[in-house]
Design an enzyme around this catalytic site. Structure first.
Site, PDB file in Angstrom:
ATOM      1  N   GLU B  57       0.844  -1.199   0.000  1.00 35.50           N
ATOM      2  CA  GLU B  57       0.000   0.000   0.000  1.00 35.50           C
ATOM      3  C   GLU B  57       0.884   1.254   0.000  1.00 35.50           C
ATOM      4  O   GLU B  57       0.669   2.180  -0.796  1.00 35.50           O
ATOM      5  CB  GLU B  57      -0.904  -0.008   1.224  1.00 35.50           C
ATOM      6  CG  GLU B  57      -1.702   1.271   1.418  1.00 35.50           C
ATOM      7  CD  GLU B  57      -1.941   1.574   2.892  1.00 35.50           C
ATOM      8  OE1 GLU B  57      -2.987   1.170   3.407  1.00 35.50           O
ATOM      9  OE2 GLU B  57      -1.060   2.193   3.519  1.00 35.50           O
ATOM     10  N   ASP B 114      -5.511  -3.635  -2.128  1.00 38.92           N
ATOM     11  CA  ASP B 114      -5.414  -2.186  -2.342  1.00 38.92           C
ATOM     12  C   ASP B 114      -4.004  -1.781  -2.760  1.00 38.92           C
ATOM     13  O   ASP B 114      -3.822  -0.892  -3.594  1.00 38.92           O
ATOM     14  CB  ASP B 114      -5.898  -1.396  -1.122  1.00 38.92           C
ATOM     15  CG  ASP B 114      -4.993  -1.542   0.091  1.00 38.92           C
ATOM     16  OD1 ASP B 114      -4.332  -2.591   0.218  1.00 38.92           O
ATOM     17  OD2 ASP B 114      -4.950  -0.613   0.919  1.00 38.92           O
TER      18      ASP B 114
END
Lengths: 733, 344
Positions: B57, B114
């Site tokens: 991330e 993500d």
């Protein structure tokens, strides 16, 4: 083939785009690559002319090395151009075009190894080029920023180098980074990524990165080649793993790396592929091949597998090789491996020889156990007992084998005359271990010499240690009968009425003799095996028997036809015990078969357990022990056919048992039950007839006997006679 | 429910002209301050609120911010680390966790979707603007890998699972479990271009629909981790909170050009205090109020979108605090810069 600019192997590696080899005499830098492209075979087919043709030697070329096939240039993408083939300078390039930046940088750093490698690389690329006499002297104009970049490169700071290059390109839009630097950077990043992926066992990534970066796959990066090979092996591509290892062995010279290559391959490749690697062996320092040690280990591993349970197939050559090694080096471990191998392969004589050899160098429990087993197979139980006596408490397995040796020894026919010392130690060992089988055998041994009191004590002891030991109960009954102790016999018969047909049906010495082949005619001994178990525990000396009997029944002799004893030392899979069980059944030794099948049941699983339960059931049936048979049968689910078969057998046994006890109604009941699952045999029909008759069910008895008579069975007429005699006791004529 | 349907879904066309010629969306000084604090010379973004580790991330955010700051050099730096240290999985996705003191540094080879989305999105945008085929190719590989491993159909919706393994219906009793803050809505139109074989527009549309039903409890807020096994509810084993994950959701919605009042309203209401309120979604109880400017700017942008409330001046300047809120702060400022004249 000349080593200089030598080209190897198109066709070395199936699926390779063609690895090639370019070196200079002055350096050992290999610029050849191990190829990974999947398209290799197709390419080779399309270009047969180049398939087996070595590339033109670089030094004879005009300007550039020629790749081993043209496709290299096509398949090696532009982003990995550090491969010499992909960084071909323009034709006719002059020495002045040669980028010496890296070379000068390494020189200034005093990095001789990299400097030499760079010189070799540039020479291969630019045959007309001459290295500067003093790389430190020229050129006057230095590029401090570029120097800093090379420094980052040699420090392994590749991300920072990326940033520095990008920064400068923005600052100086006309500046172009040297292609060499970009190429090396890309390769270095790929190397990091490949190693990281390899450490995380992401083998597909390893292969992908390698395929994208062929210039990484050279002798100067053997570790990378090993990791690629591992990635292939771990993703079920053994052939390609083999290719990668083989590439190192065929192209790279470093002896330590070559040896390490084979060691890396050992756990990853199957034997046939390993043998291909070993075939590249070169002479080592002391005339032995460089892989001699590995070969020896491989052979040891192979022969060891051949001595395991179940034994693996072993190439004959491996056995021969290990025999030579064992003779040459005299290692006990090698001799022991051979012993086990031959024992598994039913060559007890050779096994005995190798175990004895091993034992002369190093006497261990394992070696002695192997030797004892070999001796047992050779029907030399006295030596087996002798070899194993001092190790008998080393492990459960050794103890089992020791008492097997004792049992075999005592059961020899004619009964052997044992040294007092030997008999004494056997007696002590049996008593100390409370070994029921040994006690039982001592019972029979004493009985064979007419020492009935002692025999009785041993049988009683065996029963004390193993209350369900039918054979000992039977032995005790035999002894009591011999002593004329009718009350004692009846007592045993009462206790075992439901459990042993042969005990129940003992009626007198004649029957006993017939039923117990090894109980007949023991010759009186001049000395007694006087010491019973209690004496043994107290440590009193045991007088030895002096002469053997020659009147023993041959059926008493164990292993007249050998049933393999391998289950005694490897209860692991149960298969050996199962085999032994069936063998004993064939020899009509059902009580021993019961024990073997039990071992198979305990050691095995699946089909082995099922067969063991079945075998034990049949053994109990043969012993006439219907209840035990039923219990054994219930241990594992059997096929429907077997179940029916078995129930029929058990019901036959029950019917017979009831009939002999004159329990006729139950006889009929058992026969009826049996008739529902199996056609009634003629002998059982006869029994049924007499049972009806005894119950005075005359009509039914008559029908049965008439049917028998109609079938031509003489029992029919005989039975009809009995029916008539029952109706009218007056003798018929 | 305040809204049954997301009536107006409007995926704004991406502005692709910003990085190369116009002024960068992340100001040079802000980016310099950010990277001075959170970017290691080796190219890894340091999560200083989390023991100094790095993760996919963070690398994704770092790439995105470097791109938005127009810094090719920093992008190359972060990308080199990301590629060699994290982009290692056989399935083309990134391992998520990297610890400086561990050996090997990667201590968990699972992926976090993500992170993969952010990395692929940043590569795609940078690759297009700067014409770098390697970036575009790698982005396409990652996008296809996300589609292959982490998209799943559930009750007519395409779900974006939080990882390639461990969250699907067959993996958990309360599965499928999703994290609404993993829908980086601005990325999906770009993915649609890179990977025409997957209906990424549906991924975006279904994500917005799902957000409408994920806003649960008395405050109508999405929990960080949401079970969709039956009626949407907080997933087992996680605090039933609107927390540090979900607080990003309005920022992502706004950045993607969607101004759906119904969707954004609960966030604006919750943000009345000016900070972000970590809330127990079941009871509506306040757990914690986050006042870092990086969190407050999300509240301010939501208020701006719904009621044209001006963004307070002190939120328009950037001073790095901790990695996570500072990252959100710069993304918020980039949004403001992209919509010049709004709420100023």
């Amino acid at each position: 083939m000349s080593k200089t600019a030598m080209a190897i192997l198109a066709g070395l590696v199936a699926g390779a785009i063609g690895a090639y080899w370019l070196t200079d005499n002055s350096a050992d830098v290999a610029s050849s690559q191990f190829g990974l492209a999947e398209v290799g075979n197709e390419v080779a087919e399309q270009q047969p002319a180049t398939k087996n043709t070595p590339p033109a030697p670089a030094l004879e070329g005009n300007s550039a090395p020629v790749p081993s096939d043209e496709n290299l240039a096509q398949t090696a993408p532009a982003q990995t151009p550090s491969a010499p083939a992909a960084t071909q300078p323009p034709a006719g390039s002059q020495a002045s075009d040669v980028d010496e930046t890296a070379l000068r940088y390494f020189a200034r750093q005093g990095d001789t190894k990299r400097l030499q490698a760079e010189i070799a690389r540039l020479r291969a690329l630019y045959p007309d080029w001459t290295p500067p006499a003093d790389p430190l002297a020229v050129p006057p104009q230095t590029d401090a920023q570029l120097d800093q970049m090379w420094q980052l490169y040699s420090q392994g700071k590749y991300a920072e180098l990326r940033k520095t290059i990008a920064d400068r390109r923005i600052r100086e839009p006309n500046w172009q980074p040297p292609q060499d630097l970009l190429d090396r950077l890309a390769v270095a990043e790929a190397r990091e990524r490949l190693i990281n992926a390899s450490n995380l066992k992401q083998f597909e990534t390893v292969v992908r990165v390698a395929a994208d970066t062929p210039s990484l796959l050279t002798c100067s990066e053997v570790d990378v080649l090993w990791r690629v090979a591992e990635a292939f092996a771990m993703t079920s591509r053994s052939d390609r793993a083999r290719d990668a290892y083989l590439y190192v062995l065929k192209n790279c010279e470093n002896p330590a790396e070559r040896l390490a290559t084979v060691q890396k391959a050992l756990p990853l490749l199957p034997r046939d592929l390993l043998d291909q690697l070993l075939a590249t062996e070169k002479p080592g320092p002391d005339d032995a091949g460089e892989f001699a040690a590995i070969r020896a280990d491989l052979v040891r591993e192979s022969v060891a597998a051949g001595g395991a349970d179940p034994p693996a197939t072993v190439p004959e050559a491996d056995v021969t090789t290990l025999e030579s090694l064992a003779q040459r080096d005299g290692l006990a471990a090698d001799a022991r491996l051979l012993g086990w191998y031959y024992l598994r392969h039913e060559d007890a004589a050779r096994a005995e020889k190798w175990f004895s050899t091993a034992r002369r160098t190093e006497d261990t429990a394992e070696t002695s156990q192997g030797l004892a087993l070999a001796l047992l197979e050779l029907n030399r139980p006295a030596e087996a007992e002798d070899a194993l006596y001092k190790w008998r408490d080393a492990s459960d397995t050794v103890r089992t084998v020791y008492f097997a040796a004792v049992a075999e020894l005592l059961a020899l026919q004619p009964p052997p005359s044992l040294e007092p010392m030997v008999l004494q130690r056997i007696v002590s060992a049996v008593a100390a271990a409370k070994n029921a089988t040994g006690a039982q055998q001592l019972g029979w041994y004493a009985h064979a010499f007419g020492q009935e009191e002692t025999a009785g004590q041993w049988f009683s002891a065996a029963l004390g240690w193993k209350p369900d030991d039918e054979a000992s109960a039977y032995g005790l009954a035999v002894v009591r009968m011999a002593l004329g102790d009718k009350k004692g016999v009846t007592e045993i018969q009462r206790q075992w009425a439901d459990r042993s047909e042969r005990i129940a049906t003992m009626t007198g010495p004649q029957v006993k003799t017939a039923a117990v082949p090894f109980a007949n005619g023991p010759k009186r001994q001049t000395t007694e095996v006087r010491d019973g178990p209690s004496d043994a525990v107290s440590g009193e000396a045991a007088p030895a028997s002096t002469t053997g009997s020659d009147s023993g029944d041959a059926a008493r002799q164990p292993n007249r036809r050998g049933c393999s004893k391998t289950d005694l030392y490897s209860p692991a899979t149960g298969e050996a015990a199962l085999t032994r069980g069936w063998c004993l059944m064939e020899l009509n030794r059902p009580s021993e078969a019961v024990v073997a099948f039990e071992a198979a049941f305990q050691g095995g699983r699946g089909a082995v357990q099922r067969d063991a339960a079945w075998g034990q059931t049949l053994a109990y049936v043969r012993l006439g022990l219907a209840d035990e048979a039923a219990v054994a049968a219930a241990r594992m689910p059997q096929t429907h056919e077997r179940t029916l078969d078995l129930e029929a057998s058990i019901l036959s046994l029950r019917a017979t048992g009831f009939f002999e006890k004159k329990r006729y109604a139950e006889t009929i009941l058992a026969l009826d039950q049996r008739a529902r699952i199996a056609p009634e045999r003629l002998d059982l029909m006869t029994m049924r007839g007499y049972a009806y008759l005894a119950l005075r069910r005359i009509n039914e008895a008559r029908q049965i006997f008439q049917a028998l008579a109609a079938a031509g069975d003489p029992q029919g007429q005989r039975g009809l006679g009995a029916v008539r005699a029952t109706i009218d006791p007056t003798p018929q004529d | 429910m305040k809204h049954f349907l997301v009536a107006c879904i409007f995926l704004a066309a991406l502005s692709t002209a910003n990085a190369s010629n116009a002024a960068p969306l992340v100001a040079a000084a802000d980016w310099a301050a950010y990277k001075q604090k959170f970017l290691d010379p080796s190219g890894r973004i340091i999560d200083d609120g989390n023991g100094g580790i790095s993760h996919s991330e963070g690398q994704g955010y770092g790439l995105l911010l470097a791109y938005l700051a127009g810094s090719r050099a920093d992008f190359d730096l972060i990308w080199s680390f990301t590629k060699t240290e994290l982009l290692l999985r056989d399935d083309h996705l990134a391992v998520w966790k990297w610890e400086p003191a561990a050996s090997p540094h990667v201590t968990d080879i699972n992926n976090a979707t993500d992170g993969d989305v952010l990395i692929a999105y940043s590569l795609a945008r940078a690759g297009k603007d700067w014409a770098v085929p390697e970036f575009l190719d790698t982005a396409a590989d990652i996008v296809k890998a996300i589609a292959a491993t982490s998209l799943t159909e559930h009750e007519g919706r395409v779900l974006l699972l939080p990882g390639a393994s461990g969250f699907a219906a067959q993996d958990r009793n309360d599965g499928p479990v999703v994290n609404m803050s993993y829908w980086v809505f601005e990325a999906f139109p770009v993915f649609a271009e890179l990977d025409p074989s997957t209906d990424w527009k549906k991924v975006a549309k279904d994500g917005l629909n799902l957000l409408a039903v994920a806003e649960i409890g008395p405050k109508r807020l999405p929990p960080d981790w949401l079970s969709l096994q039956a009626t949407p509810k907080p997933a087992e084993g996680f605090p039933p909170e609107f927390g540090y994950n979900a607080l990003r959701v309005p920022l992502y919605v706004l950045r993607s050009g969607i101004a759906d009042a119904g969707l954004l309203y609960p966030f604006a209401e919750m943000n009345a205090s000016g900070g972000i309120v970590i809330t127990d979604v079941a009871t509506g109880e306040v757990r914690q109020i986050l006042t870092d400017p990086g969190y407050r700017i999300i509240s301010a942008l939501t208020a701006c979108a719904l009621s044209e409330t001006p963004v307070p001046a002190e939120l328009k300047s950037f001073t790095p605090t901790l990695y996570y809120p500072s990252t959100l702060h710069l993304l918020g400022l980039a949004y403001l810069a992209e919509h010049q004249g709004r709420c100023l």
